[in-house]
Design a protein around this motif. Structure first.
Motif, PDB file in Angstrom:
ATOM      1  N   GLY A 176       6.051  15.484   1.200  1.00 59.90           N
ATOM      2  CA  GLY A 176       6.089  14.744  -0.072  1.00 59.90           C
ATOM      3  C   GLY A 176       6.731  13.393   0.135  1.00 59.90           C
ATOM      4  N   LEU A 177       6.146  12.353  -0.487  1.00 58.39           N
ATOM      5  CA  LEU A 177       6.665  10.999  -0.284  1.00 58.39           C
ATOM      6  C   LEU A 177       6.618  10.244  -1.607  1.00 58.39           C
ATOM      7  N   LYS A 178       7.775   9.692  -1.974  1.00 55.78           N
ATOM      8  CA  LYS A 178       7.840   8.941  -3.233  1.00 55.78           C
ATOM      9  C   LYS A 178       8.653   7.679  -3.004  1.00 55.78           C
TER      10      LYS A 178
ATOM     11  N   TYR B  60       1.087   1.212   9.178  1.00 56.52           N
ATOM     12  CA  TYR B  60       0.137   2.213   8.672  1.00 56.52           C
ATOM     13  C   TYR B  60       0.745   3.624   8.763  1.00 56.52           C
ATOM     14  N   HIS B  61       0.781   4.335   7.663  1.00 55.83           N
ATOM     15  CA  HIS B  61       1.343   5.701   7.614  1.00 55.83           C
ATOM     16  C   HIS B  61       2.720   5.787   8.293  1.00 55.83           C
ATOM     17  N   GLN B  62       3.508   4.746   8.143  1.00 53.48           N
ATOM     18  CA  GLN B  62       4.723   4.645   8.959  1.00 53.48           C
ATOM     19  C   GLN B  62       5.658   5.858   8.858  1.00 53.48           C
ATOM     20  N   ILE B  63       5.974   6.255   7.647  1.00 51.65           N
ATOM     21  CA  ILE B  63       6.982   7.318   7.502  1.00 51.65           C
ATOM     22  C   ILE B  63       6.434   8.649   8.013  1.00 51.65           C
ATOM     23  N   LYS B  64       5.180   8.915   7.718  1.00 50.64           N
ATOM     24  CA  LYS B  64       4.576  10.160   8.212  1.00 50.64           C
ATOM     25  C   LYS B  64       4.599  10.177   9.734  1.00 50.64           C
ATOM     26  N   ARG B  65       4.317   9.015  10.329  1.00 52.68           N
ATOM     27  CA  ARG B  65       4.294   8.939  11.801  1.00 52.68           C
ATOM     28  C   ARG B  65       5.703   9.002  12.382  1.00 52.68           C
TER      29      ARG B  65
ATOM     30  N   GLU C 161      12.759   1.860  -0.165  1.00 49.12           N
ATOM     31  CA  GLU C 161      13.442   3.160  -0.077  1.00 49.12           C
ATOM     32  C   GLU C 161      12.532   4.267  -0.584  1.00 49.12           C
ATOM     33  N   TYR C 162      12.451   5.317   0.199  1.00 48.58           N
ATOM     34  CA  TYR C 162      11.581   6.449  -0.127  1.00 48.58           C
ATOM     35  C   TYR C 162      12.377   7.746  -0.206  1.00 48.58           C
ATOM     36  N   LEU C 163      11.908   8.639  -1.062  1.00 44.09           N
ATOM     37  CA  LEU C 163      12.396  10.007  -1.070  1.00 44.09           C
ATOM     38  C   LEU C 163      11.381  10.797  -0.247  1.00 44.09           C
TER      39      LEU C 163
ATOM     40  N   ARG D  35       0.822  -1.210   0.000  1.00 39.21           N
ATOM     41  CA  ARG D  35       0.000   0.000   0.000  1.00 39.21           C
ATOM     42  C   ARG D  35       0.851   1.253   0.000  1.00 39.21           C
ATOM     43  N   LEU D  36       0.446   2.195  -0.812  1.00 39.73           N
ATOM     44  CA  LEU D  36       0.990   3.546  -0.699  1.00 39.73           C
ATOM     45  C   LEU D  36      -0.202   4.443  -0.399  1.00 39.73           C
ATOM     46  N   ASP D  37       0.015   5.443   0.448  1.00 37.12           N
ATOM     47  CA  ASP D  37      -1.071   6.370   0.759  1.00 37.12           C
ATOM     48  C   ASP D  37      -1.535   7.075  -0.516  1.00 37.12           C
ATOM     49  N   LYS D  38      -2.742   7.648  -0.438  1.00 32.76           N
ATOM     50  CA  LYS D  38      -3.313   8.331  -1.605  1.00 32.76           C
ATOM     51  C   LYS D  38      -2.380   9.442  -2.121  1.00 32.76           C
ATOM     52  N   ASP D  39      -1.727  10.142  -1.189  1.00 26.48           N
ATOM     53  CA  ASP D  39      -0.863  11.251  -1.622  1.00 26.48           C
ATOM     54  C   ASP D  39       0.600  10.834  -1.789  1.00 26.48           C
ATOM     55  N   THR D  40       0.888   9.522  -1.751  1.00 24.00           N
ATOM     56  CA  THR D  40       2.252   9.035  -1.990  1.00 24.00           C
ATOM     57  C   THR D  40       2.390   8.613  -3.448  1.00 24.00           C
ATOM     58  N   GLU D  41       3.591   8.867  -3.994  1.00 28.51           N
ATOM     59  CA  GLU D  41       3.828   8.517  -5.400  1.00 28.51           C
ATOM     60  C   GLU D  41       4.894   7.438  -5.502  1.00 28.51           C
TER      61      GLU D  41
HETATM   62  N1  URA Z   1       4.787   5.550   4.879  1.00 27.76           N
HETATM   63  C1  URA Z   1       3.762   6.426   4.815  1.00 27.76           C
HETATM   64  O1  URA Z   1       3.526   7.185   5.742  1.00 27.76           O
HETATM   65  N2  URA Z   1       2.997   6.434   3.708  1.00 27.76           N
HETATM   66  C2  URA Z   1       3.231   5.643   2.637  1.00 27.76           C
HETATM   67  O2  URA Z   1       2.509   5.723   1.629  1.00 27.76           O
HETATM   68  C3  URA Z   1       4.302   4.750   2.711  1.00 27.76           C
HETATM   69  C4  URA Z   1       5.070   4.712   3.850  1.00 27.76           C
END
Ligand code: URA
Length: 237
Positions: A196-198, A180-185, A129-131, A98-104
């Motif tokens: 921004g998340l890619k 869930y929403h790991q990087i944002k959290r 790996e994310y930018l 899963r990628l969030d709706k606003d993730t690319e």
């Molecule tokens: N972490 C996030 O918060 N969102 C994603 O889409 C992927 C990883």
């Protein structure tokens, strides 16, 4: 054995009706002979099937790399599902993860439940790996806690993550799980905010730079082989 029209549809030559027309037009040969009957049975593993003289390779499972745009959800249904971007929609496809709706960025689309499950299982520690672009300036000392494993929302412990700061507001972050929403959290936990998340990479598979946002392509044989190569399980995960 399977029907010729089904095989061609599954290989991306169009809808069932489109491939029927293609077959009737005389473009398709099986072991060197033109076949005009869409219902003809073929041995998908061993027969040599060609479209306009070009041999096609049948794959039991479909695997596509999608450059997911913002505004689409990683679901199988609904007007904003990522599957609306995939023309070969009739193959029980689903997004692998899963990628969030606003993730690319890099999202795999497949109908191979077994391998998808393995790639997503936290036991296998597949790297993602994310930018990441953030609101407040990034400081090494704020991010160090990611390497040890940060606790988010006061209770959820993340596994150690690697990062590389590439600009004041930008870094690469490598995680091996997918809460869930790991990087944002994670960034919220250090008082920052993701703007921004890619996703750039999953395991060794790097997002193809030539794919425009919303475009996709089938995985190459060697890319698929690499995804299949087992990552050792971690008994503690
Ligand atoms: N972490 C996030 O918060 N969102 C994603 O889409 C992927 C990883």
């Amino acid at each position: 054995m399977m029907r010729l029209d089904r095989m061609l549809a599954e290989c991306g030559f169009g809808t069932r009706n489109e491939v029927k027309k293609l077959i009737r037009s005389g473009s398709v040969s099986v072991s060197g002979d033109i076949v005009r009957n869409p219902a003809a049975k073929v041995d998908e593993e061993h027969d040599s099937v060609a479209v306009d003289g070009e041999e096609i390779v049948y794959r039991r499972f479909a695997w596509y790399m999608l450059n997911k745009p913002k505004g689409y959800v990683s679901s199988t249904e609904g007007a904003d599902s990522v599957l609306n971007l995939i023309a070969e929609y009739d193959r029980n496809l689903f997004p692998c993860g899963r990628l969030d709706k606003d993730t690319e960025g890099l999202l795999l689309i497949t109908n191979d439940g077994e391998l998808a499950h393995e790639l997503l299982s936290p036991k296998h520690h597949v790297e993602k790996e994310y930018l990441v672009t953030v609101k407040n300036p990034l400081k090494e000392e704020d991010l160090e806690v990611f390497r040890k494993g940060i606790v988010i929302d006061g209770e959820e412990a993340c596994q150690p993550a690697d990062y590389r700061i590439t600009d004041i507001y930008e870094c690469h972050l490598i995680i091996r799980e997918g809460k869930y929403h790991q990087i944002k959290r994670m960034f919220a936990a250090i008082g920052n905010e993701v703007t921004g998340l890619k996703r750039l990479r999953m395991k060794n598979l790097v997002l193809d730079e030539s794919l425009e946002s919303g475009d996709y392509r089938p995985l190459k044989e060697e890319e698929l082989e690499d995804l299949r190569r087992r990552v050792p399980e971690d008994p503690e995960a």
